[in-house]
Design an enzyme around this catalytic site. Structure first.
Site, PDB file in Angstrom:
ATOM      1  N   HIS A   1       0.917  -1.173  -0.284  1.00  0.00           N
ATOM      2  CA  HIS A   1       0.085   0.285   0.126  1.00  0.00           C
ATOM      3  C   HIS A   1       0.893   1.168  -0.223  1.00  0.00           C
ATOM      4  O   HIS A   1       1.734   1.092   0.418  1.00  0.00           O
ATOM      5  CB  HIS A   1      -0.805   0.281   1.363  1.00  0.00           C
ATOM      6  CG  HIS A   1      -2.215  -1.371   2.043  1.00  0.00           C
ATOM      7  ND1 HIS A   1      -3.176  -0.375   1.717  1.00  0.00           N
ATOM      8  CD2 HIS A   1      -2.053  -1.970   0.509  1.00  0.00           C
ATOM      9  CE1 HIS A   1      -3.890  -2.227   1.658  1.00  0.00           C
ATOM     10  NE2 HIS A   1      -3.310  -2.682   0.678  1.00  0.00           N
TER      11      HIS A   1
ATOM     12  N   GLU B   1       1.330   4.305   1.900  1.00  0.00           N
ATOM     13  CA  GLU B   1       1.347   4.302   2.776  1.00  0.00           C
ATOM     14  C   GLU B   1       2.735   3.523   3.583  1.00  0.00           C
ATOM     15  O   GLU B   1       3.743   4.619   4.085  1.00  0.00           O
ATOM     16  CB  GLU B   1       0.181   4.351   3.845  1.00  0.00           C
ATOM     17  CG  GLU B   1      -1.175   4.780   4.159  1.00  0.00           C
ATOM     18  CD  GLU B   1      -2.029   4.389   3.513  1.00  0.00           C
ATOM     19  OE1 GLU B   1      -3.017   3.945   3.753  1.00  0.00           O
ATOM     20  OE2 GLU B   1      -1.901   3.189   2.428  1.00  0.00           O
TER      21      GLU B   1
ATOM     22  N   PRO C   1     -22.985   1.127 -30.120  1.00  0.00           N
ATOM     23  CA  PRO C   1     -24.452   2.251 -29.933  1.00  0.00           C
ATOM     24  C   PRO C   1     -25.190   1.747 -28.998  1.00  0.00           C
ATOM     25  O   PRO C   1     -25.535   1.682 -28.662  1.00  0.00           O
ATOM     26  CB  PRO C   1     -24.453   2.864 -31.203  1.00  0.00           C
ATOM     27  CG  PRO C   1     -23.668   2.972 -31.965  1.00  0.00           C
ATOM     28  CD  PRO C   1     -22.293   1.160 -31.982  1.00  0.00           C
TER      29      PRO C   1
ATOM     30  N   ARG D   1      -6.781   3.803 -22.240  1.00  0.00           N
ATOM     31  CA  ARG D   1      -6.826   2.679 -21.690  1.00  0.00           C
ATOM     32  C   ARG D   1      -6.169   2.497 -20.770  1.00  0.00           C
ATOM     33  O   ARG D   1      -6.749   1.517 -19.720  1.00  0.00           O
ATOM     34  CB  ARG D   1      -6.565   2.042 -23.276  1.00  0.00           C
ATOM     35  CG  ARG D   1      -7.485   2.352 -23.952  1.00  0.00           C
ATOM     36  CD  ARG D   1      -7.281   0.998 -25.226  1.00  0.00           C
ATOM     37  NE  ARG D   1      -7.923   1.238 -26.367  1.00  0.00           N
ATOM     38  CZ  ARG D   1      -8.603   1.042 -27.635  1.00  0.00           C
ATOM     39  NH1 ARG D   1      -6.943   0.555 -28.439  1.00  0.00           N
ATOM     40  NH2 ARG D   1      -8.736   1.362 -28.673  1.00  0.00           N
TER      41      ARG D   1
ATOM     42  N   LEU E   1      -7.775  -3.228 -28.830  1.00  0.00           N
ATOM     43  CA  LEU E   1      -8.370  -3.265 -27.657  1.00  0.00           C
ATOM     44  C   LEU E   1      -7.112  -2.615 -26.390  1.00  0.00           C
ATOM     45  O   LEU E   1      -7.015  -3.245 -25.029  1.00  0.00           O
ATOM     46  CB  LEU E   1      -9.221  -3.747 -26.603  1.00  0.00           C
ATOM     47  CG  LEU E   1     -10.368  -4.033 -27.899  1.00  0.00           C
ATOM     48  CD1 LEU E   1     -11.910  -5.038 -26.871  1.00  0.00           C
ATOM     49  CD2 LEU E   1     -10.821  -2.702 -28.234  1.00  0.00           C
TER      50      LEU E   1
ATOM     51  N   ARG F   1      -1.658   0.446 -27.656  1.00  0.00           N
ATOM     52  CA  ARG F   1       0.039   0.419 -28.398  1.00  0.00           C
ATOM     53  C   ARG F   1       1.022   1.364 -28.335  1.00  0.00           C
ATOM     54  O   ARG F   1       0.780   2.441 -29.437  1.00  0.00           O
ATOM     55  CB  ARG F   1      -0.945  -0.196 -29.630  1.00  0.00           C
ATOM     56  CG  ARG F   1      -1.881  -1.308 -29.610  1.00  0.00           C
ATOM     57  CD  ARG F   1      -1.939  -1.903 -31.231  1.00  0.00           C
ATOM     58  NE  ARG F   1      -2.608  -1.203 -31.548  1.00  0.00           N
ATOM     59  CZ  ARG F   1      -3.996  -1.086 -31.260  1.00  0.00           C
ATOM     60  NH1 ARG F   1      -4.646  -1.622 -30.600  1.00  0.00           N
ATOM     61  NH2 ARG F   1      -5.239   0.115 -32.112  1.00  0.00           N
TER      62      ARG F   1
END
Length: 373
Positions: free
Chosen positions: A58, A60, A307, A193, A213, A216
């Site tokens: 983490h 902290e 869409p 992305r 997707l 790149r």
């Protein structure tokens, strides 16, 4: 110790918030947290850190490790309440106390029921001065993926739209997309992305565009999110680029349990994970799909379309943000009308407008309230 100024606290928290932004898309299933350790008397920043890739260590504990003995008597600034429970590591609240820090400035409480104010109570009980609420509004947005994962069993969801200057889309040829925006906008979309744990499209996008997707861009392929495809009937090309590269960047195909067995088998053989989702009115049930993603640690989801997918998420009230790329320099009114045309009026606030090359980008957000809702 002299009481520090509010301006100094705000400045240090601003640094912590920028650190938290760096980890977006890389720390799931944990939230990306920023931490700064500073001496109020001298104004010196001693250490700063972000939650490590994969969620541990983490922020902290990493900042404390960098500061060492210099943490004693200093202030720690954290964008999210330090944890107070034992998991794979000890509580961050205990680490802060053991380091001898005398003051903690925390942006927001953690809604996780294992924490939920207990971390702040532990610090107060140990004698630390605890200040809460500095930078809270921005911290709620940066941490929203974690917040809605805990409170609503879904990830933060951003819809990404790319439209031409008149607000229209272009369907791909079946082997590649047809670009409506310029090269710089497309590069910016790839950079976007990397801030997400997963990216989602429907079967029509896979058929029309055959997309990869991935991120790149130089040095960012390893920051590519998990790729998710929603397809009720599996009317998909089994040799799509996504499925052929599932061994490089994971692909999850969400479908119904009664979908085509032969297609399921062919796609799974390439390394894609098949996830069965319930069906309502002959459509994959989005709440169930979102819960399945959350169960796999996804906190931030980028929905790239098309869409039908945009409208499905909008109608289910599963949209926290819209990122719109439009060709040319349309007006704010043109952009708002284009968004309403494709997803309806979601009551979002225009948060940002920016020229990118020959195009324009807008961000619209449904800003959370003080409880993060």
């Amino acid at each position: 110790m002299a009481s520090p100024s509010h301006a100094f606290d705000a400045e240090m928290m601003a640094i912590a918030l920028r650190m938290a932004e760096r980890g977006l898309g890389a720390t799931a299933p944990n939230p990306s947290v920023g931490a700064v350790i500073a001496h109020n008397a001298t104004g010196e920043v001693i250490a700063r850190s972000t939650t490590a890739a994969g969620g541990r260590p983490h922020a902290e504990t990493q900042a404390i490790a960098v500061a060492g003995e210099r943490a004693r008597g200093a202030t720690i600034y954290v964008t999210l309440e330090p944890c107070s429970h034992y998991g794979r590591t000890g509580p961050c609240a205990d680490a802060i106390i053991a380091a001898g820090l005398k003051r903690a400035v925390v942006a927001i409480e953690d809604p996780d029921p294992r924490v939920a104010g207990r971390g702040l109570d532990r610090l107060r009980d140990a004698g630390l001065e605890v200040i809460r609420g500095v930078g809270a509004s921005e911290a709620r947005w940066i941490t929203r993926g974690h917040i809605v994962r805990v409170t609503e069993r879904r990830p933060l969801i951003t819809l990404k739209l790319a439209l031409n200057a008149t607000g229209d889309i272009a369907r791909g040829s079946g082997s590649a997309p047809v670009w409506v925006t310029g090269e710089r906008s497309r590069a910016h979309g790839m950079l976007l992305r990397k801030e997400f744990d997963a990216i989602l499209v429907g079967s029509a996008t896979v058929r029309d565009d055959d997309p990869e997707l991935t991120c790149r861009l130089p040095g960012l392929l390893d920051r590519s999110p998990v790729r998710v495809v929603l397809s009720r009937s599996l009317d998909l090309p089994v040799d799509a680029k996504l499925f052929k590269s599932a061994h490089v960047v994971p692909v999850w195909l969400m479908t119904s349990a009664d979908s085509n067995t032969d297609v399921r088998r062919a796609i799974a053989e390439g390394g894609t994970e098949i996830i069965d989702v319930g069906v309502v009115a002959n459509t994959l049930w989005l709440p169930a799909a979102m819960e399945a993603l959350v169960a796999r640690g996804i906190t931030r989801l980028l929905v790239e379309g098309g869409p039908a997918i945009w409208r499905g998420f909008a109608e289910a009230s599963f949209a926290d943000e819209i990122v719109l790329y439009m060709a040319g320099t349309p007006s704010d009114d043109d952009a708002a009308k284009a968004v309403e045309r494709w997803v309806g009026n979601l009551g979002m606030t225009a948060f940002e407008r920016r020229p990118i090359g020959t195009d324009t980008m807008w961000r619209y957000r449904r800003l959370p309230d003080k409880e993060g809702r």
